[in-house]
Design an enzyme around this catalytic site. Structure first.
Site, PDB file in Angstrom:
ATOM      1  CD  GLN A  61      -2.959  -1.129   2.262  1.00 55.60           C
ATOM      2  OE1 GLN A  61      -2.661  -1.722   3.282  1.00 55.60           O
ATOM      3  NE2 GLN A  61      -4.094  -0.482   2.137  1.00 55.60           N
ATOM      4  NE  ARG A 118      -0.107  -4.575  11.814  1.00 54.55           N
ATOM      5  CZ  ARG A 118      -1.181  -4.779  11.074  1.00 54.55           C
ATOM      6  NH1 ARG A 118      -2.159  -3.883  11.025  1.00 54.55           N
ATOM      7  NH2 ARG A 118      -1.313  -5.879  10.366  1.00 54.55           N
ATOM      8  CG  HIS A 163      -0.863  -6.039   5.253  1.00 53.72           C
ATOM      9  ND1 HIS A 163      -1.023  -5.394   6.468  1.00 53.72           N
ATOM     10  CD2 HIS A 163      -1.965  -5.714   4.540  1.00 53.72           C
ATOM     11  CE1 HIS A 163      -2.160  -4.708   6.458  1.00 53.72           C
ATOM     12  NE2 HIS A 163      -2.752  -4.878   5.290  1.00 53.72           N
ATOM     13  CG  ASN A 208      -3.474  -7.277   7.949  1.00 51.07           C
ATOM     14  OD1 ASN A 208      -3.669  -6.718   9.020  1.00 51.07           O
ATOM     15  ND2 ASN A 208      -4.197  -7.016   6.868  1.00 51.07           N
ATOM     16  CD  GLU A 209      -7.804  -6.944   7.963  1.00 49.39           C
ATOM     17  OE1 GLU A 209      -8.147  -7.046   6.787  1.00 49.39           O
ATOM     18  OE2 GLU A 209      -8.055  -5.941   8.660  1.00 49.39           O
ATOM     19  CG  ASN A 351      -6.339  -5.154  11.651  1.00 51.40           C
ATOM     20  OD1 ASN A 351      -5.603  -4.835  12.586  1.00 51.40           O
ATOM     21  ND2 ASN A 351      -5.878  -5.470  10.461  1.00 51.40           N
ATOM     22  CE1 TYR A 353      -9.926   0.596   9.317  1.00 53.35           C
ATOM     23  CE2 TYR A 353      -9.762  -1.786   9.532  1.00 53.35           C
ATOM     24  CZ  TYR A 353      -9.176  -0.566   9.262  1.00 53.35           C
ATOM     25  OH  TYR A 353      -7.844  -0.491   8.946  1.00 53.35           O
ATOM     26  CD  GLU A 421      -5.135  -2.631   9.419  1.00 53.20           C
ATOM     27  OE1 GLU A 421      -6.257  -2.458   8.897  1.00 53.20           O
ATOM     28  OE2 GLU A 421      -4.252  -3.337   8.909  1.00 53.20           O
ATOM     29  CD1 TRP A 465      -6.133   2.176   7.338  1.00 54.52           C
ATOM     30  CD2 TRP A 465      -4.342   0.890   7.800  1.00 54.52           C
ATOM     31  NE1 TRP A 465      -5.569   1.797   6.149  1.00 54.52           N
ATOM     32  CE2 TRP A 465      -4.471   1.013   6.403  1.00 54.52           C
ATOM     33  CE3 TRP A 465      -3.271   0.141   8.321  1.00 54.52           C
ATOM     34  CZ2 TRP A 465      -3.578   0.402   5.514  1.00 54.52           C
ATOM     35  CZ3 TRP A 465      -2.399  -0.464   7.439  1.00 54.52           C
ATOM     36  CH2 TRP A 465      -2.562  -0.337   6.058  1.00 54.52           C
ATOM     37  CD  GLU A 472      -8.560   0.721   1.681  1.00 52.87           C
ATOM     38  OE1 GLU A 472      -7.466   0.826   2.236  1.00 52.87           O
ATOM     39  OE2 GLU A 472      -9.422  -0.116   2.018  1.00 52.87           O
ATOM     40  CD1 TRP A 473      -6.536  -2.913   0.982  1.00 49.80           C
ATOM     41  CD2 TRP A 473      -5.004  -3.923  -0.325  1.00 49.80           C
ATOM     42  NE1 TRP A 473      -5.420  -3.191   1.759  1.00 49.80           N
ATOM     43  CE2 TRP A 473      -4.472  -3.806   0.981  1.00 49.80           C
ATOM     44  CE3 TRP A 473      -4.196  -4.514  -1.316  1.00 49.80           C
ATOM     45  CZ2 TRP A 473      -3.199  -4.275   1.324  1.00 49.80           C
ATOM     46  CZ3 TRP A 473      -2.932  -4.975  -0.974  1.00 49.80           C
ATOM     47  CH2 TRP A 473      -2.455  -4.853   0.323  1.00 49.80           C
TER      48      TRP A 473
HETATM   49  C1  PNW Z   1      -7.881  -3.663   6.341  1.00 52.59           C
HETATM   50  N1  PNW Z   1     -14.014  -5.135   4.897  1.00 52.59           N
HETATM   51  O1  PNW Z   1      -8.615  -4.264   5.349  1.00 52.59           O
HETATM   52  C2  PNW Z   1      -6.442  -3.870   5.906  1.00 52.59           C
HETATM   53  O2  PNW Z   1      -5.651  -4.525   6.848  1.00 52.59           O
HETATM   54  C3  PNW Z   1      -5.787  -2.640   5.393  1.00 52.59           C
HETATM   55  O3  PNW Z   1      -4.750  -3.016   4.533  1.00 52.59           O
HETATM   56  C4  PNW Z   1      -6.811  -1.744   4.721  1.00 52.59           C
HETATM   57  O4  PNW Z   1      -6.246  -0.675   4.046  1.00 52.59           O
HETATM   58  C5  PNW Z   1      -7.749  -1.284   5.811  1.00 52.59           C
HETATM   59  O5  PNW Z   1      -8.329  -2.376   6.497  1.00 52.59           O
HETATM   60  C6  PNW Z   1      -8.870  -0.395   5.305  1.00 52.59           C
HETATM   61  O6  PNW Z   1      -9.638  -1.084   4.369  1.00 52.59           O
HETATM   62  C7  PNW Z   1      -9.966  -4.419   5.299  1.00 52.59           C
HETATM   63  O7  PNW Z   1     -14.527  -5.124   3.752  1.00 52.59           O
HETATM   64  C8  PNW Z   1     -10.544  -4.407   4.046  1.00 52.59           C
HETATM   65  O8  PNW Z   1     -14.721  -5.371   5.921  1.00 52.59           O
HETATM   66  C9  PNW Z   1     -11.896  -4.644   3.905  1.00 52.59           C
HETATM   67  C10 PNW Z   1     -12.657  -4.889   5.035  1.00 52.59           C
HETATM   68  C11 PNW Z   1     -12.072  -4.880   6.297  1.00 52.59           C
HETATM   69  C12 PNW Z   1     -10.722  -4.652   6.426  1.00 52.59           C
END
Ligand code: PNW
Length: 541
Positions: A61, A118, A163, A208-209, A351, A353, A421, A465, A472-473
């Site tokens: 990233q 990190r 990651h 990671n995840e 992590n 959100y 995160e 984060w 962002e993917w």
């Molecule tokens: C995380 N969802 O990814 C990653 O660890 C990071 O690399 C990323 O940039 C960050 O969160 C923000 O997206 C996620 O769809 C991506 O629930 C998608 C999801 C959750 C986490």
């Protein structure tokens, strides 16, 4: 006598009034929509003295330099170059150019007062083919430079080994995570990292995840390697990730820990699943099922008993049978593997959100075999009234992080947890006064504080984060998560400080939330005078 009664009445009224006004002053809220006094009022206190404040990024990233100095291609290089997967075919070829600008980034961290950072190592930068016979000394030198620069600035590295940027060679050779040959290759890579960096890195995260790796990479295919095979493959991928994690943990434990004295764990992601009606036991079960299918999928084997959660095993077996399959789509661990996997995490990385409401499913459904198609089967949603970020899947719900930290604490026997995160996205606009991100960090960090101080969760650190706006993917550069603005249209990728970085620096400097009590002190001073006055009257009667 009557006078004395009046005086007593005055004193009582005065206490009642000061209580009333006192409580008005204490109820402050960050979001209008979350204003339940017991749940959402801002809480003033500080974090434990050794609390670790950190900020995170990941190799693909931010680094760029995708083919420089001997780096091999990863599945994300291929996925982006293929076209058709990422917003406007953006790529991480240059990203934030941190490969060349890492010193500048570390200076930003130092300005924030960060004591931890990190970041992740790109496997194919240190092993271009993914295999241990391809060591790239230039790649090793890059991470040595980053680590040394961090330590020179008083910042401790927290390093993620994986990651998401799998060396393309391993995917081509044998299907990467779909094949158990990966366990050995990951272990070789992990060992190389412990050997070369472990004298200075004391905090390791294997993955990671894994939930995202398995489901977005192999069930929906919206992330690299873009495989859309719901059913069995995502569970096989999960299985190999868990075994790879355990192998690397044992390697560290057996060969490095006694000398290097670090810790090693894994980072899992999940929304919090809130029972819509906490008095309805079916909603409580639904929440538990959702949590076990997300955090429990990886957390249960690693932190609890070496095996998948009971509900995953029984439901996937039952649903697989209903789908006419001869055996469960969820693989099984042997007894030996269970012992090997059990308790292979020194800490729990989270992590987190966002949050969903959940209710119970009406029936099991057999139509679309897969994790999302049939297996989880817990209806969930986010309320319309909750704030919306720039990412469709992310609505801020601060109280959810407190719930999930307490769930982890209870489920995994009070294990040390770290928020590895947490953050929010805004749209791709130039805006350094990022109100929304300030609200998000302030409220979420405050809820972490409540989980520690009011609920006793063993949370030892918080990681924002992200340090920088970055790739962002699948959303490319259309969503910004950074505390620093990066201009991606400028070859030099200049960074600028956003207001959220200043807010975060203030929280770190205060180690929490210190009440600005100017108005409160007026109330208190007034009260002291009034008390003195009442005492004099009563005494003169
Ligand atoms: C995380 N969802 O990814 C990653 O660890 C990071 O690399 C990323 O940039 C960050 O969160 C923000 O997206 C996620 O769809 C991506 O629930 C998608 C999801 C959750 C986490």
């Amino acid at each position: 006598m009557a006078c004395k009664m009046t005086a007593v009445a005055c004193v009582l009224t005065y206490f009642a009034l000061s209580l009333y006004f006192g409580s008005c002053y204490s109820a402050e809220y960050v979001y209008d929509v979350f204003n339940d006094e017991d749940r959402d009022a801002l809480y003033y206190d500080t974090f434990p003295d050794d609390f670790k404040w950190s900020s995170a990024t990941s190799s693909y990233q931010i680094e760029g330099a995708w083919n420089e100095d001997g780096k091999g291609p990863s599945i994300w290089d291929t996925f982006c170059h293929e076209g058709g997967h990422v917003y406007e075919n953006h790529t991480g070829d240059v990203a934030c150019d941190s490969y060349h600008k890492y010193k500048e980034d570390i200076a930003l961290m130092a300005n924030l007062g960060l004591k931890n950072y990190r970041f992740s190592i790109a496997w194919s930068r240190v092993l271009p083919t993914g295999k241990i016979d391809s060591v790239n000394e230039d790649g090793i030198a890059y991470y040595n430079n980053v680590i040394d620069e961090l330590l020179d600035n008083g910042i401790d590295p927290m390093v993620t080994l994986y990651h998401w940027d799998l060396p393309q060679g391993l995917h081509d050779d044998y299907g990467g995570w779909m094949n158990e040959s990966i366990i050995n290759d990951f272990n070789d890579y992990a060992k190389l990292c412990f050997e070369r960096f472990g004298d200075r890195v004391k905090f390791w995260i294997t993955f990671n995840e894994p939930w995202i790796v398995a489901l977005l990479g192999y069930e929906s295919g919206v992330f690299a390697p873009g495989i859309n095979e719901p059913g069995t493959i995502p569970y096989v991928v999960g299985h190999n990730l868990i075994k790879s994690h355990a192998e690397a943990w044992h390697t560290y434990d057996d060969q490095f820990r006694s000398v290097q004295k670090g810790v090693i764990g894994i980072t899992l992601n999940s929304d919090w699943s809130e029972p819509h009606d906490r008095k309805n036991y079916k909603h409580i079960f639904a929440s538990e099922r959702a949590m076990q299918f997300s955090l429990g999928w990886f957390g249960h084997p690693i932190y609890k008993n070496g095996d998948y959660p009971e509900i995953m095993k029984t439901k996937i077996a039952e649903i697989s049978a209903g789908q006419g399959l001869p055996q469960s789509r969820l693989p099984e661990f042997t007894e030996e593997e269970k012992v090997f996997i059990n308790h292979t995490g020194d800490f729990f990385g989270l992590n987190h959100y966002s949050t969903n409401y959940v209710v119970n499913p009406t029936n099991e459904n057999y139509e679309l075999p897969g994790y999302w198609g049939s297996d989880v089967n817990v209806p969930s949603w986010k309320e319309e009234s909750w704030p919306q970020s720039a990412s469709s899947w992310l609505k801020p719900v601060p109280w959810g992080i407190r719930q999930i930290l307490v769930w982890i604490h209870n489920e995994y026997d009070g294990i040390d947890s770290y928020v590895t995160e947490n953050g929010v996205s805004t749209h791709d606009v130039y805006d350094l006064s990022d109100e929304e991100r300030m609200k998000y960090y302030k409220s979420y960090i405050n809820e972490v504080l409540k989980a520690i101080k009011l609920d006793g969760a063993n949370c030892k650190g918080y990681t924002a984060w992200s340090l920088l706006d970055n790739f962002e993917w699948a959303a490319g550069y259309s969503e910004r998560f950074g505390m620093h603005y990066v201009d991606f249209s400028d070859d030099d990728r200049p960074r600028e400080v956003k207001d959220s970085a200043k807010l975060y620096a203030d929280i770190i400097a205060d180690n929490g939330f210190i009440e600005d009590n100017t108005s409160r002190s007026l109330v208190v001073e007034g009260s002291v005078l009034l008390t003195a006055f009442v005492v004099i009257i009563v005494n003169t009667l």
